[in-house]
Design a protein around this motif. Structure first.
Motif, PDB file in Angstrom:
ATOM      1  N   ASP A  34      45.563  65.957 116.381  1.00  0.00           N
ATOM      2  CA  ASP A  34      46.301  64.851 115.764  1.00  0.00           C
ATOM      3  C   ASP A  34      45.387  63.694 115.363  1.00  0.00           C
ATOM      4  N   CYS A  35      44.087  63.983 115.232  1.00  0.00           N
ATOM      5  CA  CYS A  35      43.137  62.927 114.821  1.00  0.00           C
ATOM      6  C   CYS A  35      43.603  62.244 113.536  1.00  0.00           C
ATOM      7  N   PHE A  36      44.036  63.099 112.585  1.00  0.00           N
ATOM      8  CA  PHE A  36      44.265  62.575 111.239  1.00  0.00           C
ATOM      9  C   PHE A  36      45.669  62.037 111.027  1.00  0.00           C
ATOM     10  N   GLN A  37      46.441  61.975 112.107  1.00  0.00           N
ATOM     11  CA  GLN A  37      47.681  61.205 112.001  1.00  0.00           C
ATOM     12  C   GLN A  37      47.327  59.736 111.805  1.00  0.00           C
ATOM     13  N   CYS A  38      46.228  59.330 112.423  1.00  0.00           N
ATOM     14  CA  CYS A  38      45.811  57.927 112.315  1.00  0.00           C
ATOM     15  C   CYS A  38      44.528  57.755 111.497  1.00  0.00           C
ATOM     16  N   HIS A  39      43.542  58.637 111.725  1.00  0.00           N
ATOM     17  CA  HIS A  39      42.254  58.455 111.066  1.00  0.00           C
ATOM     18  C   HIS A  39      42.286  58.965 109.636  1.00  0.00           C
ATOM     19  N   ALA A  40      41.520  58.301 108.788  1.00  0.00           N
ATOM     20  CA  ALA A  40      41.370  58.766 107.415  1.00  0.00           C
ATOM     21  C   ALA A  40      40.733  60.156 107.442  1.00  0.00           C
ATOM     22  N   ASP A  41      41.305  61.091 106.681  1.00  0.00           N
ATOM     23  CA  ASP A  41      40.787  62.462 106.709  1.00  0.00           C
ATOM     24  C   ASP A  41      39.805  62.732 105.586  1.00  0.00           C
ATOM     25  N   ASP A  61      45.581  58.632 103.929  1.00  0.00           N
ATOM     26  CA  ASP A  61      44.571  57.776 103.299  1.00  0.00           C
ATOM     27  C   ASP A  61      44.552  56.369 103.886  1.00  0.00           C
ATOM     28  N   GLN A  62      44.532  56.312 105.202  1.00  0.00           N
ATOM     29  CA  GLN A  62      44.373  55.022 105.867  1.00  0.00           C
ATOM     30  C   GLN A  62      42.970  54.502 105.592  1.00  0.00           C
ATOM     31  N   LYS A  63      42.780  53.217 105.882  1.00  0.00           N
ATOM     32  CA  LYS A  63      41.424  52.683 105.774  1.00  0.00           C
ATOM     33  C   LYS A  63      40.572  53.323 106.881  1.00  0.00           C
ATOM     34  N   PRO A  64      39.390  53.816 106.548  1.00  0.00           N
ATOM     35  CA  PRO A  64      38.579  54.463 107.580  1.00  0.00           C
ATOM     36  C   PRO A  64      38.271  53.563 108.774  1.00  0.00           C
ATOM     37  N   HIS A  65      38.205  52.233 108.532  1.00  0.00           N
ATOM     38  CA  HIS A  65      37.877  51.327 109.632  1.00  0.00           C
ATOM     39  C   HIS A  65      39.114  50.875 110.384  1.00  0.00           C
ATOM     40  N   SER A  66      40.299  51.253 109.920  1.00  0.00           N
ATOM     41  CA  SER A  66      41.521  50.788 110.581  1.00  0.00           C
ATOM     42  C   SER A  66      42.527  51.923 110.711  1.00  0.00           C
ATOM     43  N   PRO A  67      42.300  52.811 111.659  1.00  0.00           N
ATOM     44  CA  PRO A  67      43.205  53.951 111.827  1.00  0.00           C
ATOM     45  C   PRO A  67      44.601  53.494 112.248  1.00  0.00           C
ATOM     46  N   ARG A  68      45.605  54.044 111.618  1.00  0.00           N
ATOM     47  CA  ARG A  68      46.987  53.747 111.999  1.00  0.00           C
ATOM     48  C   ARG A  68      47.843  54.957 111.650  1.00  0.00           C
ATOM     49  N   GLY A  69      48.804  55.285 112.513  1.00  0.00           N
ATOM     50  CA  GLY A  69      49.559  56.490 112.251  1.00  0.00           C
ATOM     51  C   GLY A  69      50.920  56.554 112.884  1.00  0.00           C
ATOM     52  N   MET A  70      51.679  57.525 112.428  1.00  0.00           N
ATOM     53  CA  MET A  70      53.071  57.690 112.819  1.00  0.00           C
ATOM     54  C   MET A  70      53.234  57.787 114.341  1.00  0.00           C
ATOM     55  N   GLY A  71      54.278  57.133 114.814  1.00  0.00           N
ATOM     56  CA  GLY A  71      54.644  57.287 116.212  1.00  0.00           C
ATOM     57  C   GLY A  71      53.853  56.417 117.165  1.00  0.00           C
ATOM     58  N   THR A  72      53.024  55.535 116.625  1.00  0.00           N
ATOM     59  CA  THR A  72      52.282  54.626 117.494  1.00  0.00           C
ATOM     60  C   THR A  72      52.603  53.177 117.113  1.00  0.00           C
TER      61      THR A  72
END
Lengths: 402, 172, 250
Positions: free
Chosen positions: B117-124, C173-184
């Motif tokens: 699930d790395c790429f749920q948050c990190h840019a892939d 396509d989040q910013k590489p320096h600012s990871p953000r994602g679903m469910g958090t």
């Protein structure tokens, strides 16, 4: 009349059993569907927002968890306080407690943003968090209740019966204190930050847990054709009335305190007088239908020994409990946070406005799935193990009643 | 226990277990599309064998060091893995994302059935507005090894002069 | 001596030069602190852990913000890429920072200010988080460790400033320096990636005349000196959270 021995027996194979399982199974499937839907698409398919972050699933989850600790009381009264008439119901009481807790927890867990990280929640603890403590309390409750059932079912460990009963009873009081403190510790929100939340949740659990127990006991006996006498049911009937009165007392204390403290007056006035749906749920749902109506049904002389009246009283107590939780959870979040006391605030992020919340069908399905899981577990439980006494007729339950 | 119900229950459990057991099958090297990975293997921050078996541990360690302690060395940084190994677009010019079979991480992870699930948050994929995102590993513009690290032994004056002489224009 | 070792020295040397240059660049702000320079961040070696010797904080002079902080919010949005979640309703979209207009009910005195995570010394969100995902870094930055965030949203219930958002949908396509994602859950992290690189947070850079950023532990830093002179108020000071974001003119 000679006293008869209490004989525990599994429920018989019948068409009704499978029909019940099928109905519950359908609700379980709907709950699973709701979970996968929200899990796949994200929480934007629910009615929950960044303002109302806990929604209908949490009402169901906390309702079930609160009822779980209360359901254990019937057994505790028999074991801890030595009331013999309650002892035959101890096994069902503990089974129901476990099932309710699992049903509530599953809703809570499946509503997480990352249910796949449950293992993180189970292994990484922040001991300053009451939530983390609750995870330990829930697990301990399940274990202690299981041991309690074991001491009731196995003669070899009978000597630990009292010890297990006392331990489970103590644990459940701490558990509900923990559940209430989830809200009591929230300094940011004036509707929550009060120590009274812990005892309030305990007395709520008494009422809701007993109401659920009454309904389950009745239907378990009538659907399997076992006798269930008025002696037992009338004991539970007046106990329920006491618990409902307890809830009213602490609710009253909470709201009067709130009105008295200027800082809390805003949100209290909102809930009690001009909160729209929340005000209606409070006065009509919790107070009238959920408290006064059950009390009248219980104490009306014409309805003495009337089983339907008792069942309705129990049902409305549960309705009232859920209304109360809805008002506490959703109503408390609908009222905006106060950043600047005494000032009007506005922004493009819903500062200073009453937050809207409309539960989605998915949340309802998930919540009902948790209820279905509880009943499913009880149904299977009484089928495969000896939880239910063959008879709870007056002659068996209390030989000295006549 | 009533026999009819328990037999139904047992049969259902067995059927489910059989179903689960049938799903596991170890992939062979032929199943993996390792071309993109092999292309840069000799320039990688660790030997290929280490990367293959330990990349998750290295990333996990780095993740906690960065998140909690603010340590931002680049040798084991996920961002740098992506910068070096993933191009921004597919051959046809559409964006390349984790899950597409050309994506460096997907090539293995899809085949071995390992869900991450790395790429749920990190840019892939690398940020596209930097034209030099795919740096040469080990170059002065690079992000690997010891850039900015203080712990290395101090160079002698002679060495400093030797190193800085041709670079003075670039230093700032 | 082989070429790799030479490269290594070269890189180290250049980093040192870079550090000197950074220090040189901030010297004027020491001298001219009354002129409201945006503050200073000393570059930290990338391989060293942050310590509690520093506590990052900022002073926002609301009287000098002509737009109420809208420019700061816009800079934050650009830096971290929040707020454009396509499927989420307006009530579900992320908001790391927003402009709040405040009007006193009695006096009708009115002002606007940007509100984001206040980076409390005693953050309620950190206390309530069951897994420790909601965390305060040694240098005072409050942030979410999304790796262990289970998405329970208890921190959002606990935060008095409504500074946190939950990501309601899958992102790409989040910013590489600012990871953000679903469910958090997420919130302002004081641009921790920029601070670690010796740069000012994006919002501070966007309003250099109104905001001073720096080390609250250092009595000689520009931000400490400015607060000593003109004061630095907290929102909901009654809660005793000792916020790292302070305001003048509220």
């Amino acid at each position: 009349m000679a006293s008869q021995a209490i004989i525990f027996r599994e429920t018989k194979d019948s068409k009704g059993f499978y029909i019940l399982l099928a109905v519950l199974g359908a609700f379980l499937a709907l709950g699973a569907l709701a979970f996968f839907h929200a899990e796949h698409h994200g929480h934007h398919v629910t009615g929950m927002t960044n303002q109302v972050v806990w929604g209908l699933p949490h009402v169901f989850a906390i309702g079930l968890i609160v009822a779980a600790s209360g359901a254990l009381n019937v057994g505790s009264i028999g074991t801890v306080f030595g009331k013999k008439i309650y002892q035959p119901m101890g096994r069902l009481s503990a089974l129901l407690a476990i099932s309710l807790l699992v049903g509530g927890l599953i809703v809570l867990v499946l509503d997480l943003g990352h249910p796949d990280r449950l293992i993180v929640a189970m292994t990484t603890y922040n001991f300053k968090s009451i939530f983390a403590w609750n995870i330990i309390l829930y697990n301990g409750f399940l274990a202690l209740s299981a041991v309690y059932i074991w001491t009731m079912m196995d003669r070899k460990v009978k000597k630990f019966y009292k010890l297990a009963g006392v331990a489970a009873f103590t644990w459940r009081l701490i558990l509900t204190t923990g559940t209430g403190s989830i809200f009591g510790f929230l300094v940011a929100r004036d509707f929550y930050n009060s120590a009274v939340m812990a005892p309030l949740f305990i007395v709520m659990s008494f009422a809701m847990g007993l109401a659920v127990f009454i309904l389950v006991l009745h239907f378990a006996y009538t659907w399997t054709g076992r006798p269930l006498g008025d002696v037992v049911m009338n004991r539970l009937r007046y106990l329920l009335a006491v618990f409902i009165g307890g809830v009213l007392l602490l609710e009253g204390a909470r709201h009067f305190t709130g009105l008295y403290i200027a800082q809390k007056a805003g949100v209290e006035n909102f809930i009690l007088f001009d909160g729209g749906i929340y005000t209606q749920l409070f006065w009509v749902g919790q107070i009238m239908l959920g408290s006064l109506l059950p009390l009248s049904l219980i104490f009306c002389r014409k309805l003495a020994n009337n089983r339907v009246a008792l069942l309705l009283a129990a049902l409305f107590t549960i309705v009232g409990g859920f209304a109360q939780l809805y008002v506490i959870l959703i109503g408390g979040q609908a009222y905006p946070l106060v950043l600047f006391p005494g000032a009007e605030v506005s922004s493009d992020f819903f500062d200073g406005v009453i937050n809207a919340y409309e539960p989605s069908i998915w949340e309802l399905m998930l919540g009902l799935g948790g209820v279905a899981l509880t009943l499913f577990m009880v149904t299977i439980g009484v089928k495969v193990l000896r939880f239910l006494p063959d008879s709870l007729s007056d002659a068996v339950a209390d030989p000295h009643s006549k | 226990m009533t026999s009819k119900f328990s037999s139904v229950f047992l049969a259902a459990t067995l059927a489910f277990a059989t179903l689960l057991a049938g799903c596991s099958k170890a992939p062979t090297e032929a199943d993996l599309n390792l071309a993109t990975a092999k292309a840069k293997a000799d320039q990688c921050v660790e030997p290929e064998s280490v990367i293959r078996t330990k990349h998750m541990d290295l990333l996990m360690h780095q993740r906690d060091a960065t998140m909690i302690e603010g340590i931002r060395t680049k040798q084991h940084s996920l961002k740098e893995c992506i910068n070096c190994h993933v191009s921004t677009t597919k051959q046809d010019g559409t964006p390349l994302h984790y899950g597409d079979k050309e994506h460096f991480c997907t090539t293995c992870h899809a085949a071995v059935g390992q869900k991450i699930d790395c790429f749920q948050c990190h840019a892939d994929r690398p940020q596209t507005d930097d034209p030099n995102y795919q740096h040469t590993v080990g170059s002065t513009a690079g992000h690997h090894f010891t850039q900015g690290v203080t712990a290395a032994a101090a160079p002698t004056a002679a060495e400093v002069q030797m190193v800085t002489q041709p670079q003075q224009g670039a230093a700032k | 001596m082989n070429q790799n070792r030479v490269d290594e020295y070269r890189r180290n040397f250049m980093t040192t030069l870079g550090g000197v240059a950074a220090v040189a660049a901030v010297v004027p702000s020491f001298v001219l602190q009354t002129a409201h320079a945006a503050g200073e961040v000393a570059a930290k070696p990338v391989d060293q852990a942050v310590t509690n010797a520093k506590r990052w904080g900022m002073l926002i002079d609301v009287t000098k913000l002509t737009d109420g902080g809208a420019g700061m919010v816009a800079a934050c949005k650009k830096e971290h890429g929040w707020g454009d979640e396509a499927h989420s309703a307006d009530t579900q979209k992320a908001h790391w920072a927003r402009v709040v207009k405040v009007t006193d009910k009695l006096t009708q005195n009115s002002f606007s200010l940007p509100v984001m995570c206040q980076h409390c010394e005693n953050p309620p969100c950190v206390d309530v988080c069951p897994t420790g995902a909601s965390m305060k870094r040694a240098d005072g930055i409050v942030q979410v460790n999304k790796h262990i965030c289970i998405g329970c949203r208890y921190c959002m219930m606990a935060c008095p400033y409504k500074a946190r958002s939950f990501v309601h949908e899958a992102l790409q396509d989040q910013k590489p320096h600012s990871p953000r994602g679903m469910g958090t859950v997420e919130s302002c992290n004081m641009c921790v990636h920029r601070i670690d690189a010796g740069k000012l947070p994006a919002c501070v850079e966007a309003a250099p005349d109104a905001v001073i950023f720096g080390d609250l532990n250092d009595p000689n830093s520009a931000v400490s000196q400015a607060m000593k002179t003109i004061g630095g108020k907290q929102i909901r000071a009654d809660l005793g959270l000792n916020t790292g974001v302070r305001y003048h003119g509220i």
